[in-house]
Enzyme design. Structure first.
Site, short mmCIF file in Angstrom:
data_model
loop_
_atom_site.label_atom_id
_atom_site.label_comp_id
_atom_site.label_asym_id
_atom_site.label_seq_id
_atom_site.Cartn_x
_atom_site.Cartn_y
_atom_site.Cartn_z
N GLY A 1 -18.25 74.05 79.46
CA GLY A 1 -17.59 73.89 78.15
C GLY A 1 -18.45 74.47 77.04
N ARG B 1 1.85 42.43 71.37
CA ARG B 1 0.49 42.69 70.88
C ARG B 1 0.36 44.11 70.32
NH1 ARG B 1 -2.51 40.20 76.16
NH2 ARG B 1 -3.05 38.19 75.27
N GLN C 1 -10.59 59.45 83.08
CA GLN C 1 -9.86 60.65 82.61
C GLN C 1 -10.43 61.95 83.19
OE1 GLN C 1 -8.80 59.80 78.08
NE2 GLN C 1 -10.57 58.66 78.76
N ARG C 2 -11.63 61.87 83.71
CA ARG C 2 -12.23 63.07 84.33
C ARG C 2 -12.23 62.98 85.86
NH1 ARG C 2 -17.61 63.54 80.88
NH2 ARG C 2 -18.54 63.47 82.94
N MET D 1 -10.68 60.00 75.49
CA MET D 1 -11.84 60.90 75.36
C MET D 1 -11.46 62.19 74.64
SD MET D 1 -14.19 61.03 78.72
CE MET D 1 -15.46 59.83 79.05
N ILE E 1 -12.15 68.71 79.90
CA ILE E 1 -10.94 67.93 79.61
C ILE E 1 -10.59 68.04 78.13
CG2 ILE E 1 -11.31 66.28 81.49
CD1 ILE E 1 -12.03 64.20 79.24
N ASP E 2 -11.59 68.35 77.28
CA ASP E 2 -11.38 68.29 75.82
C ASP E 2 -10.50 69.42 75.28
OD1 ASP E 2 -13.15 66.18 76.03
OD2 ASP E 2 -14.88 67.34 75.38
O1 F6P Z 1 -16.76 66.79 77.25
C1 F6P Z 1 -16.12 65.96 78.14
C2 F6P Z 1 -16.37 64.52 77.81
O2 F6P Z 1 -15.71 63.72 78.75
C3 F6P Z 1 -16.00 64.11 76.40
O3 F6P Z 1 -14.62 63.90 76.25
C4 F6P Z 1 -16.82 62.87 76.22
O4 F6P Z 1 -17.11 62.64 74.86
C5 F6P Z 1 -18.09 63.21 76.98
O5 F6P Z 1 -17.75 64.22 77.90
C6 F6P Z 1 -18.68 62.06 77.74
O6 F6P Z 1 -19.90 62.49 78.26
P1 F6P Z 1 -20.73 61.80 79.42
O7 F6P Z 1 -20.06 62.11 80.72
O8 F6P Z 1 -22.07 62.43 79.32
O9 F6P Z 1 -20.71 60.33 79.15
#
Ligand code: F6P
Length: 358
Positions: free
Chosen positions: A111, A171, A283-284, A178, A135-136
């Site tokens: 990235g 609620r 999410q990853r 992220m 992912i961003d």
């Molecule tokens: O850049 C991808 C990302 O998942 C961001 O969305 C998030 O802020 C960051 O990495 C989290 O980083 P780490 O895996 O180092 O906690």
């Protein structure tokens, strides 16, 4: 003999393996005199000469596998010129590894931070080709990065699941998504999941506007509210601060993240119970979605084409549905933000979604 070094750097994402598979299959379909050096844990492997010899077989059967078969690590660009604890010059060490192994090129998947270092290595005379992962989806020069759509799918699934329980309990739910400093994942997952409020770093919010929406929804018979908030979302007040002042404020913040601050403020300003869900690194995780498998394969194959032509110094981008080469010098150091004037934002607003700004 064609000697290729390959590494994955920075935070992982889905389809890293699919992209590497695309590169290797693309090259090996045209040449059978290829040596592949897989560097372990990103630039760390290149710095310290930690690699394993791989063959095309190692890249078979990994299309659907999440994570990265090479491992990854964060090696901040700003630290690259700072010697390690043993006084090693990291940039010289990377060049040394490259020349010692007589590599013809390096394939780097990463990235933003990764691209700064990749561009520096290219400027230092190494042959470099990069692929856009994150992912961003915040990488300048490409419409799409692989990993993004898979993360959107997961964040959307989270919002979908929260919807039913939020409705049962009347609620307010905050789902923190992220995305580092940008709001692409939150914007897409928020729209796809039917969020009532979407808060992005690019559109500073006003807490009174949010409280008002919650009250009005309650008064109109909708006692629940779904708020999709980007981890980097910022209030109008904080957006006025200088970068340094804001950083200091964040360091002193008593909450682990923006959602907790928002929840406390909403509970004070409304009579609603607020709950928070942070899907975080889920999410990853897991398999890439089909869309990511396709674009990862495409950028991988396009990288193979450039390598076979010995045309180096580029990132492979997806532009208007096509693969394109973009000079690394144009990509490095720039972020692709959500444009508040984008038609996607306007269309979302037309359907009643609030961005908390007015
Ligand atoms: O850049 C991808 C990302 O998942 C961001 O969305 C998030 O802020 C960051 O990495 C989290 O980083 P780490 O895996 O180092 O906690």
């Amino acid at each position: 003999m064609l000697r290729i070094g390959i590494l994955t750097s920075g935070g992982d994402c889905q389809a890293l393996n699919a992209a590497m598979r695309g590169v290797v299959k693309g090259i090996c379909s045209k040449r059978n005199d290829v040596e592949i050096f897989g560097f372990q844990d990103g630039y760390r492997g290149l710095i310290y000469g930690d690699f394993k010899m791989l063959t095309s077989k190692d890249f078979s059967g990994i299309l659907t596998r999440g994570g990265t078969i090479l491992g990854t690590s964060r090696q901040p660009f700003k630290m690259m010129r700072v010697p390690d604890k043993n006084g090693l010059d990291k940039v010289e060490a990377m060049k040394h590894t490259y020349h010692k192994l007589s590599l013809d090129c390096l394939v780097i998947l990463g990235g933003n931070g990764t691209h700064k270092t990749a561009n520096m290595l290219s400027e230092e005379g190494l042959n470099v080709i990069t692929l856009p992962k994150t992912i961003d989806n915040d990488l300048w020069g490409t419409d799409m990065t692989f990993g993004f759509q898979s993360a959107v799918d997961i964040a959307t699934d989270t919002i979908d699941r929260i919807h039913t329980t939020a409705t049962s309990h009347s609620r307010v739910f905050i789902i923190e998504v992220m995305g580092h400093k940008v709001g692409h994942v939150t914007l897409h997952a928020g729209i796809a999941g039917g969020a009532d409020v979407i808060l992005l770093p690019e559109i500073p919010y006003d807490i009174d506007v949010i409280a008002d929406i919650i009250q009005k929804r309650s008064a109109s018979g909708k006692p629940f509210t779904i708020i999709a908030v980007a981890e980097g979302a910022i209030s109008k007040e904080d957006a006025k601060l200088k970068k340094k002042e804001y950083k200091e404020k964040l360091e002193k913040r008593k909450y682990p993240s923006i959602s907790y601050e928002l929840a406390e403020q909403i509970e004070k300003k409304t009579d609603k119970e607020v709950r928070i869900t942070v899907p975080g690194h889920t999410q990853r995780g897991g398999s890439p979605c089909p869309y990511d498998r396709v674009i990862a394969t495409r950028v991988g194959a396009a990288a193979a084409k450039l390598i076979l032509k010995e045309d180096y110094g580029y990132m492979i981008a997806i532009k208007n549905g096509e693969t394109k080469k973009v000079p690394l010098s144009e990509v490095a150091g720039k972020l692709k933000y959500v444009d508040p004037e984008d038609s996607l934002i306007k269309e979302a607003k037309m359907t009643g979604i609030s961005f908390g700004d007015k």
